[in-house]
Scaffold this motif. Structure first.
Motif, PDB file in Angstrom:
ATOM      1  N   GLY B  91       0.817  -1.210   0.000  1.00  0.00           N
ATOM      2  CA  GLY B  91       0.000   0.000   0.000  1.00  0.00           C
ATOM      3  C   GLY B  91       0.850   1.259   0.000  1.00  0.00           C
ATOM      4  O   GLY B  91       0.515   2.242  -0.657  1.00  0.00           O
ATOM      5  N   SER B  92       1.982   1.203   0.721  1.00  0.00           N
ATOM      6  CA  SER B  92       2.862   2.367   0.785  1.00  0.00           C
ATOM      7  C   SER B  92       3.506   2.647  -0.555  1.00  0.00           C
ATOM      8  O   SER B  92       3.548   3.791  -1.018  1.00  0.00           O
ATOM      9  CB  SER B  92       3.964   2.147   1.826  1.00  0.00           C
ATOM     10  OG  SER B  92       3.399   1.941   3.080  1.00  0.00           O
ATOM     11  N   LEU B  98       2.042   6.637  -6.531  1.00  0.00           N
ATOM     12  CA  LEU B  98       0.931   7.295  -7.220  1.00  0.00           C
ATOM     13  C   LEU B  98       0.824   8.754  -6.789  1.00  0.00           C
ATOM     14  O   LEU B  98       0.581   9.641  -7.614  1.00  0.00           O
ATOM     15  CB  LEU B  98      -0.370   6.555  -6.873  1.00  0.00           C
ATOM     16  CG  LEU B  98      -1.384   6.373  -7.987  1.00  0.00           C
ATOM     17  CD1 LEU B  98      -0.764   5.645  -9.160  1.00  0.00           C
ATOM     18  CD2 LEU B  98      -2.598   5.595  -7.467  1.00  0.00           C
ATOM     19  N   GLY B  99       1.040   8.992  -5.499  1.00  0.00           N
ATOM     20  CA  GLY B  99       0.975  10.358  -4.964  1.00  0.00           C
ATOM     21  C   GLY B  99       1.999  11.265  -5.618  1.00  0.00           C
ATOM     22  O   GLY B  99       1.685  12.395  -6.006  1.00  0.00           O
ATOM     23  N   CYS B 150      -5.079   0.592   3.088  1.00  0.00           N
ATOM     24  CA  CYS B 150      -4.001   1.416   3.652  1.00  0.00           C
ATOM     25  C   CYS B 150      -3.255   2.268   2.640  1.00  0.00           C
ATOM     26  O   CYS B 150      -2.418   3.059   3.031  1.00  0.00           O
ATOM     27  CB  CYS B 150      -3.049   0.580   4.498  1.00  0.00           C
ATOM     28  SG  CYS B 150      -1.847  -0.363   3.608  1.00  0.00           S
ATOM     29  N   PHE B 151      -3.564   2.183   1.359  1.00  0.00           N
ATOM     30  CA  PHE B 151      -2.778   2.982   0.412  1.00  0.00           C
ATOM     31  C   PHE B 151      -3.214   4.450   0.402  1.00  0.00           C
ATOM     32  O   PHE B 151      -2.475   5.322  -0.003  1.00  0.00           O
ATOM     33  CB  PHE B 151      -2.866   2.398  -1.003  1.00  0.00           C
ATOM     34  CG  PHE B 151      -3.814   3.126  -1.911  1.00  0.00           C
ATOM     35  CD1 PHE B 151      -5.161   2.902  -1.835  1.00  0.00           C
ATOM     36  CD2 PHE B 151      -3.332   4.060  -2.816  1.00  0.00           C
ATOM     37  CE1 PHE B 151      -6.035   3.584  -2.659  1.00  0.00           C
ATOM     38  CE2 PHE B 151      -4.210   4.754  -3.645  1.00  0.00           C
ATOM     39  CZ  PHE B 151      -5.562   4.518  -3.560  1.00  0.00           C
ATOM     40  N   PHE B 152      -4.421   4.721   0.914  1.00  0.00           N
ATOM     41  CA  PHE B 152      -4.987   6.037   0.696  1.00  0.00           C
ATOM     42  C   PHE B 152      -4.274   7.152   1.480  1.00  0.00           C
ATOM     43  O   PHE B 152      -4.007   8.221   0.934  1.00  0.00           O
ATOM     44  CB  PHE B 152      -6.478   6.044   1.034  1.00  0.00           C
ATOM     45  CG  PHE B 152      -7.229   7.067   0.263  1.00  0.00           C
ATOM     46  CD1 PHE B 152      -7.460   6.894  -1.092  1.00  0.00           C
ATOM     47  CD2 PHE B 152      -7.672   8.218   0.872  1.00  0.00           C
ATOM     48  CE1 PHE B 152      -8.127   7.848  -1.824  1.00  0.00           C
ATOM     49  CE2 PHE B 152      -8.349   9.172   0.145  1.00  0.00           C
ATOM     50  CZ  PHE B 152      -8.580   8.990  -1.204  1.00  0.00           C
ATOM     51  N   ALA B 153      -3.960   6.880   2.753  1.00  0.00           N
ATOM     52  CA  ALA B 153      -3.309   7.921   3.563  1.00  0.00           C
ATOM     53  C   ALA B 153      -1.939   8.309   2.988  1.00  0.00           C
ATOM     54  O   ALA B 153      -1.671   9.503   2.810  1.00  0.00           O
ATOM     55  CB  ALA B 153      -3.189   7.466   5.011  1.00  0.00           C
ATOM     56  N   GLY B 199       1.355   9.909   7.056  1.00  0.00           N
ATOM     57  CA  GLY B 199       0.487   9.034   6.275  1.00  0.00           C
ATOM     58  C   GLY B 199       0.793   7.573   6.519  1.00  0.00           C
ATOM     59  O   GLY B 199      -0.106   6.739   6.645  1.00  0.00           O
ATOM     60  N   GLU B 200       2.083   7.268   6.623  1.00  0.00           N
ATOM     61  CA  GLU B 200       2.507   5.891   6.857  1.00  0.00           C
ATOM     62  C   GLU B 200       2.001   5.373   8.205  1.00  0.00           C
ATOM     63  O   GLU B 200       1.654   4.205   8.350  1.00  0.00           O
ATOM     64  CB  GLU B 200       4.031   5.793   6.817  1.00  0.00           C
ATOM     65  CG  GLU B 200       4.605   5.871   5.415  1.00  0.00           C
ATOM     66  CD  GLU B 200       4.047   4.796   4.532  1.00  0.00           C
ATOM     67  OE1 GLU B 200       3.992   3.632   4.961  1.00  0.00           O
ATOM     68  OE2 GLU B 200       3.623   5.102   3.407  1.00  0.00           O
TER      69      GLU B 200
END
Ligand SMILES: Nc1ncnc2c1ncn2[C@@H]1O[C@H](COP(=O)(O)OP(=O)(O)OP(=O)(O)O)[C@@H](O)[C@H]1O
Ligand SMILES: [Mg+2]
Lengths: 261, 290
Positions: B91-92, B98-99, B150-153, B199-200
């Motif tokens: 997710g990270s 992507l971020g 969990c990838f969203f944060a 975020g992590e």
């Protein structure tokens, strides 16, 4: 770097010149600067004064090549300015240090951008920190330094570039009177020592005159260069010179020009 | 020592601070013990239904049972933890990658914005059953669920970290004629580290919840399925022991992330700055001035 052939062929020692320089924003509806002409000699200390919004920062950003003029042309060392260049270095009102770098690493940033710093570069950075009185804080992070100290690191970084044209946009404006006066004296000494040409923006008329060989007085709406006042006071200048008759005549002259608009 | 003897004042101040701290700890311990005892006796004399609120002493016994006597919890703990870890890493990578991509590319940003909003408004866990339907039972669908929750944060935080670079600093880099790559490596990314780390931290907590939901659905292994089994068998004491295990796990995760943050975003902490400052001094002065 100064080009000797151009320096010889052009009139005397003009390092920065502008012909009919203008800049508008927002599709021409905001005239930030209009029809500016100037020829600045090598090694001059030029102060820019004027009310807020009269285009002082705009003029510096034009000279630095960060933004292009809408009309006219600016030349540095005889070549037109088309973008940021190595012989010009700029310092801002905020110290803009990188929080994750120590003072010395911040000073070394411009060198790093140009390649890998050598041992000589590091020594030079140390010397510059010594010059601004921060040799004991070389390994401190910005958060461990006061505002004045941060600004001095930024000054050392400005000098580290080796540029001979220094643009300073209200560099000590956010500092208290004492620190500012002290740093002004330091700046004057350093600029003379390295033989640079300096453009210094300030709101303070006395400060502008005290530091400068020439004071560019600007007026607003639209931003214009109203007058260039030559300051023929002897150097080195003691602080007490500010109470002299000649000095106050110059202050009057600048005031009048500013009031005329 | 001699200096401290000569100047007794700071010592005295420290002593009082220490006493205050000790007193506070004692008070908290007292309140905690009272609560536990009330629970214990409330359960014994029938105020609390012992079926749903097992006595603390029974929970303690279950702890002993599942950790040492039977030792069956270790296998499930390992299963859950490896899921959490893999999903979190996945997710990270997805979120940070992507971020940054979306943060740097304004065209991509404009194009993706509506999808991001939709995704933000949808509870991501609701997609879990669909993922299982698509990927089948097993580790891959579990990890996919965790990645999803969990990838969203990290994504949002990386995005805003990359986009909110100080204009003045950007101008400084431009005036020094830095390349795009240099701006990225020397300004944008380091500047975004603290917010990415925040975020992590959220992602890791979300990963643990995601793992539990995945295990609730699949019921094959892991702490989540263990809790399910114990509750079905009305073995509430052991279920509680599992839940408290997760409490401890959550706490350790929090502490661990704090520790990592202290190292990678050191300039935010006084202790971190001092540590790195000393190290950099040694690194530069050592070989140069020897
Ligand atoms: N990027 C920009 N976009 C639009 N307008 C701008 C921009 N930069 C400057 N201006 C406008 O140009 C004019 C001159 O601005 P400038 O920043 O040069 O003034 P200044 O003399 O430096 O003022 P101050 O003393 O307050 O710093 C102002 O009216 C300002 O609103
Ligand atoms: Mg300005």
């Amino acid at each position: 770097m100064p080009d000797p052939t151009i320096a010889q062929s052009s009139t005397h020692d003009i390092v920065v010149s502008g012909q009919g320089v203008g800049k508008t924003f927002a599709d021409g509806s905001v005239i930030a600067l209009q029809d500016a002409h100037f020829n600045i000699k090598r090694g001059s200390f030029v102060s820019l004064v004027g009310p807020s919004g009269c285009g002082k920062s705009t003029l510096l950003r034009l000279i630095s090549g960060l933004i292009p003029p809408t009309s006219g042309e600016i030349a540095v060392h005889g070549t037109p300015v088309t973008g940021p260049r190595a012989d010009i270095s700029m310092m801002f009102q905020k110290a803009t240090l990188l929080d994750w770098r120590t003072a010395i690493e911040n000073v070394l940033l411009p060198t790093e951008i140009n390649g890998t710093p050598t041992k000589a570069d590091k020594n030079r950075a140390f010397d510059l920190l010594k010059l601004v009185g921060l040799e004991d804080f070389a390994f401190s992070f910005p958060a461990q330094l006061s505002g004045g100290m941060q600004q001095r690191v930024a000054l050392a970084r400005l000098l580290q570039t080796g540029a001979d044209i220094l643009l300073l946009d209200e560099p000590f404006g956010a500092l208290d009177e004492f620190t500012r006066e002290h740093l002004n004296l330091e700046l004057m000494r350093i600029v003379q020592e390295v033989g640079a040409t300096a453009f210094f923006v300030t709101h303070n008329i006395a400060e502008a005159i005290f530091l400068a060989d020439q004071v560019v007085v600007m007026t607003s709406r639209p931003g214009r260069m109203a007058k260039i006042v030559d300051v023929d006071l002897e150097r080195p200048r003691p602080l007490s010179i500010q109470t002299s008759v000649e000095f106050n005549k110059l202050v009057e002259d600048v005031r009048e020009t500013l009031g005329e608009m | 020592m001699a200096v401290q003897d000569a100047i007794p004042a700071p010592q005295a101040v420290e002593d009082t601070a220490g006493t205050v701290r000790r007193k506070r700890i004692l008070r908290h311990a007292g309140i905690f013990l009272t609560l536990i005892l009330m629970w214990e006796f409330g359960s014994r004399i029938g105020w609390l239904d012992p079926l749903f609120y097992p006595r603390p002493s029974n929970i303690m016994r279950s702890f002993w049972l599942i950790y040492f006597q039977n030792g069956n919890v270790w296998y499930h703990l390992y299963a859950t933890m490896s899921l959490v870890f893999l999903g979190w890493i996945g997710g990270s990578i997805l979120g940070i990658g992507l971020g940054s991509l979306v943060g740097f590319n304004s065209v991509l940003r404009r194009f993706l914005k509506p999808y991001v909003i939709v995704l933000e408004a949808t509870p991501r866990i609701a997609v879990a059953p669909l993922l299982i339907a698509a990927l089948g039972f097993g580790a891959s669908s579990k990890i996919a669920i965790i990645v999803l929750v969990c990838f969203f944060a990290p994504f949002i935080n990386t995005l805003s970290g990359v986009m909110n670079v100080d204009e003045d600093r950007l101008e400084l880099f431009r005036s020094m004629r830095a390349s795009k790559m240099q701006v990225l490596r020397k300004l944008v990314l380091p500047d975004a580290v603290p917010i990415i780390m925040a975020g992590e931290r959220l992602a890791l907590t979300a990963a643990l919840s995601g793992a539990l939901v995945a295990e609730f659905i699949q019921r094959d292994e892991g702490i989540g399925s263990l809790i399910l089994v114990y509750t079905r068998n009305l073995n509430m004491a052991s279920a509680f022991a599992c839940i408290f295990t997760l409490t401890i796990l959550g706490f350790l995760i929090f502490k661990g992330m704090e520790k990592i943050d202290f190292y990678v975003a050191f300039w935010k902490y006084e202790g971190g700055r001092e540590r790195v400052s000393a190290k950099r001094r040694a690194a530069m002065e050592g070989p140069d001035h020897a």
